[in-house]
Design an enzyme around this catalytic site. Structure first.
Site, PDB file in Angstrom:
ATOM      1  N   SER A 141       0.852  -1.197   0.000  1.00 20.75           N
ATOM      2  CA  SER A 141       0.000   0.000   0.000  1.00 20.75           C
ATOM      3  C   SER A 141       0.884   1.241   0.000  1.00 20.75           C
ATOM      4  CB  SER A 141      -0.873   0.003   1.252  1.00 20.75           C
ATOM      5  OG  SER A 141      -1.485   1.270   1.427  1.00 20.75           O
ATOM      6  N   TYR A 154      -1.302  -0.718  10.181  1.00 18.02           N
ATOM      7  CA  TYR A 154      -1.445  -1.042   8.750  1.00 18.02           C
ATOM      8  C   TYR A 154      -0.164  -0.671   7.984  1.00 18.02           C
ATOM      9  CZ  TYR A 154      -3.843  -1.032   4.148  1.00 18.02           C
ATOM     10  OH  TYR A 154      -4.232  -1.270   2.852  1.00 18.02           O
ATOM     11  N   LYS A 158       2.236  -3.174   5.910  1.00 14.43           N
ATOM     12  CA  LYS A 158       2.448  -3.005   4.472  1.00 14.43           C
ATOM     13  C   LYS A 158       3.920  -2.713   4.140  1.00 14.43           C
ATOM     14  CE  LYS A 158      -1.793  -3.735   3.154  1.00 14.43           C
ATOM     15  NZ  LYS A 158      -2.137  -5.023   2.525  1.00 14.43           N
TER      16      LYS A 158
HETATM   17  P1  NAP Z   1     -11.881  -5.416   0.703  1.00 15.07           P
HETATM   18  O1  NAP Z   1     -12.770  -4.935  -0.400  1.00 15.07           O
HETATM   19  O2  NAP Z   1     -12.192  -5.052   2.105  1.00 15.07           O
HETATM   20  O3  NAP Z   1     -11.788  -7.026   0.573  1.00 15.07           O
HETATM   21  C1  NAP Z   1     -11.036  -7.734   1.497  1.00 15.07           C
HETATM   22  C2  NAP Z   1     -10.919  -9.179   1.086  1.00 15.07           C
HETATM   23  O4  NAP Z   1     -10.056  -9.855   2.024  1.00 15.07           O
HETATM   24  C3  NAP Z   1     -12.248  -9.925   1.120  1.00 15.07           C
HETATM   25  O5  NAP Z   1     -12.225 -10.915   0.128  1.00 15.07           O
HETATM   26  C4  NAP Z   1     -12.253 -10.560   2.514  1.00 15.07           C
HETATM   27  O6  NAP Z   1     -13.077 -11.716   2.616  1.00 15.07           O
HETATM   28  C5  NAP Z   1     -10.772 -10.927   2.643  1.00 15.07           C
HETATM   29  N1  NAP Z   1     -10.298 -11.049   4.031  1.00 15.07           N
HETATM   30  C6  NAP Z   1     -10.317 -10.100   4.987  1.00 15.07           C
HETATM   31  N2  NAP Z   1      -9.821 -10.603   6.147  1.00 15.07           N
HETATM   32  C7  NAP Z   1      -9.507 -11.905   5.913  1.00 15.07           C
HETATM   33  C8  NAP Z   1      -9.015 -12.966   6.716  1.00 15.07           C
HETATM   34  N3  NAP Z   1      -8.695 -12.792   8.008  1.00 15.07           N
HETATM   35  N4  NAP Z   1      -8.853 -14.174   6.141  1.00 15.07           N
HETATM   36  C9  NAP Z   1      -9.157 -14.365   4.841  1.00 15.07           C
HETATM   37  N5  NAP Z   1      -9.618 -13.407   4.028  1.00 15.07           N
HETATM   38  C10 NAP Z   1      -9.810 -12.190   4.557  1.00 15.07           C
HETATM   39  O7  NAP Z   1     -10.376  -4.944   0.473  1.00 15.07           O
HETATM   40  P2  NAP Z   1      -9.672  -4.317  -0.825  1.00 15.07           P
HETATM   41  O8  NAP Z   1      -9.843  -2.844  -0.789  1.00 15.07           O
HETATM   42  O9  NAP Z   1     -10.039  -5.085  -2.043  1.00 15.07           O
HETATM   43  O10 NAP Z   1      -8.128  -4.585  -0.452  1.00 15.07           O
HETATM   44  C11 NAP Z   1      -7.399  -5.712  -0.921  1.00 15.07           C
HETATM   45  C12 NAP Z   1      -5.950  -5.552  -0.530  1.00 15.07           C
HETATM   46  O11 NAP Z   1      -5.423  -4.344  -1.088  1.00 15.07           O
HETATM   47  C13 NAP Z   1      -5.724  -5.424   0.980  1.00 15.07           C
HETATM   48  O12 NAP Z   1      -4.533  -6.068   1.341  1.00 15.07           O
HETATM   49  C14 NAP Z   1      -5.586  -3.935   1.190  1.00 15.07           C
HETATM   50  O13 NAP Z   1      -4.844  -3.640   2.349  1.00 15.07           O
HETATM   51  C15 NAP Z   1      -4.854  -3.545  -0.067  1.00 15.07           C
HETATM   52  N6  NAP Z   1      -5.003  -2.130  -0.399  1.00 15.07           N
HETATM   53  C16 NAP Z   1      -6.232  -1.593  -0.633  1.00 15.07           C
HETATM   54  C17 NAP Z   1      -6.332  -0.247  -0.947  1.00 15.07           C
HETATM   55  C18 NAP Z   1      -7.654   0.410  -1.242  1.00 15.07           C
HETATM   56  O14 NAP Z   1      -7.659   1.632  -1.423  1.00 15.07           O
HETATM   57  N7  NAP Z   1      -8.759  -0.310  -1.307  1.00 15.07           N
HETATM   58  C19 NAP Z   1      -5.186   0.545  -0.999  1.00 15.07           C
HETATM   59  C20 NAP Z   1      -3.942  -0.037  -0.748  1.00 15.07           C
HETATM   60  C21 NAP Z   1      -3.869  -1.390  -0.454  1.00 15.07           C
HETATM   61  P3  NAP Z   1     -14.673 -11.581   2.973  1.00 15.07           P
HETATM   62  O15 NAP Z   1     -15.351 -11.021   1.735  1.00 15.07           O
HETATM   63  O16 NAP Z   1     -15.103 -12.967   3.275  1.00 15.07           O
HETATM   64  O17 NAP Z   1     -14.773 -10.650   4.139  1.00 15.07           O
END
Ligand code: NAP
Length: 242
Positions: A141, A154, A158
């Site tokens: 991130s 976080y 990261k």
């Molecule tokens: P999201 O929409 O909240 O989706 C999270 C996913 O992770 C879901 O499939 C969830 O499963 C799964 N998950 C959460 N906790 C878990 C656990 N303990 N065991 C197994 N699976 C788990 O998140 P996102 O925004 O797509 O983010 C994906 C990745 O990108 C993350 O690592 C996040 O930190 C990173 N990221 C995101 C952003 C952003 O702006 N969105 C920016 C930088 C980095 P369920 O559906 O079953 O809950």
């Protein structure tokens, strides 16, 4: 007909992980997706993936649990026969100022975002070493590159993924296994839906939030075309970190 390549993407029931699974499926990959508990979202994603004429299965387990990860990797290898791409994507936030941050919120974020990458990668690389090929992508991130007030847990997780990526790429390069990290900026998913988009966009040179597909295209590029790229952190953030 040549057999399909296989990708394993954690946290792919929704958001960025789901977009990565769909992008790779469009390129002909069979995909194993994992999730924590949202059965409805996972089933919908599987329907969308199978409509693309690839093999797709969902596995429900907690990526912060070491035994659950190694058992799941065993099952996935039995189901799919091999693994070409691993995307360590599952993640959570538990934001709060450090003064008031509980040890529980520290540990939950470190274990789910960082230790999970160790738990998943450890059993997977045994197979990749035998195959003498593989591609591992860790979802870092911007917070891991530049820090963020209210996200000490976080950002630490990261940033840890970046160190993990660089070290592993040096250990595994001679086995033809590439390890890279992606550092997304603000991407429109459930994780960011409470944020003030207008205020954030002021600071983004490309003047928009990112889409899950922006990250997915980078994952596909690293998996398919980035054959001489390893140990890198690819910023996909609209220019937020320059
Ligand atoms: P999201 O929409 O909240 O989706 C999270 C996913 O992770 C879901 O499939 C969830 O499963 C799964 N998950 C959460 N906790 C878990 C656990 N303990 N065991 C197994 N699976 C788990 O998140 P996102 O925004 O797509 O983010 C994906 C990745 O990108 C993350 O690592 C996040 O930190 C990173 N990221 C995101 C952003 C952003 O702006 N969105 C920016 C930088 C980095 P369920 O559906 O079953 O809950």
């Amino acid at each position: 007909m040549a057999e399909n390549k296989v990708a394993l993407i954690t946290g792919a029931s929704r958001g960025i992980g789901k977009a990565c699974a769909i992008e790779l499926a469009k390129s002909g990959y069979d995909v194993a997706i994992t999730y924590a508990g949202n059965d409805e979202a996972a089933n919908k994603t599987i329907d969308e993936l199978t409509a693309l004429n690839v093999k797709a299965k969902a596995y429900k387990f907690d990526v912060s649990n070491k035994d659950a990860c190694s058992n799941a990797v065993d099952t996935i290898l039995k189901d799919f026969g091999k693994l070409d791409v691993l995307v360590n994507n599952a993640g959570i936030t538990r934001d709060g100022l450090f003064m008031r941050m509980s040890a529980e919120n520290w540990e939950a974020v470190i274990n789910t975002n960082l230790s999970s990458a160790f738990y998943m990668t450890n059993p997977v690389i045994k197979t990749m070493i035998k195959q003498r090929s593989g591609c591992i992508i860790n979802m870092s991130s911007i917070a891991g590159r530049m820090g963020n007030a209210g996200q000490a847990n976080y950002s630490a997780a990261k940033a840890g993924l970046i160190g993990f990526t660089k070290s592993l790429s040096k250990e595994l390069g001679s086995r033809n296994i590439r390890v890279n990290a992606i550092a997304p900026g603000f991407i429109q998913t459930d994780m960011t839906k409470g944020l003030d988009a207008e205020k954030i966009i002021e600071h983004i040179p490309l003047k928009r939030l990112g889409l899950p597909e922006d990250i997915a295209k980078t994952v596909k590029f690293l998996a398919e075309d980035g054959t001489y790229i390893t140990g890198q952190v690819i910023g996909v953030d609209g220019g937020l970190v320059i």
